[in-house]
Motif scaffolding. Structure first.
Motif: not given
Length: 71
Positions: A6, A9-10, A35-37, A40, A59, A63-64
């Motif tokens: 979490k 970032k990508c 938590t990075d969108p 997915v 989800t 986040g995921h």
């Protein structure tokens, strides 16, 4: 085993997941939380590319969560 990514970032979540999975014995399951969108897209693609098995994708409030089995 849970791997908390979490706040990253990508592309860091998928890169760190790839590195962690490489060191594990076959059949080990890892739960990755991020938590990075973009995860997915990135995590399922990583599993398909690497041959690891994506057991579940959820989800969650933060986040995921992905469950991956080392193959």
């Amino acid at each position: 085993m849970t791997y908390d990514l979490k706040g990253l970032k990508c592309p860091l979540p998928v890169l760190k997941t790839r590195k962690r999975m490489a060191a594990l014995p076959l059949g080990t399951r890892v739960v990755v939380e991020t938590t990075d969108p973009m995860a997915v897209i990135d995590i399922p693609h990583f599993c398909q590319e690497s041959g690891n098995k994506l057991i579940s994708t959820e989800t969650v409030e933060s986040g995921h969560r992905f469950c991956i089995e080392k193959a």
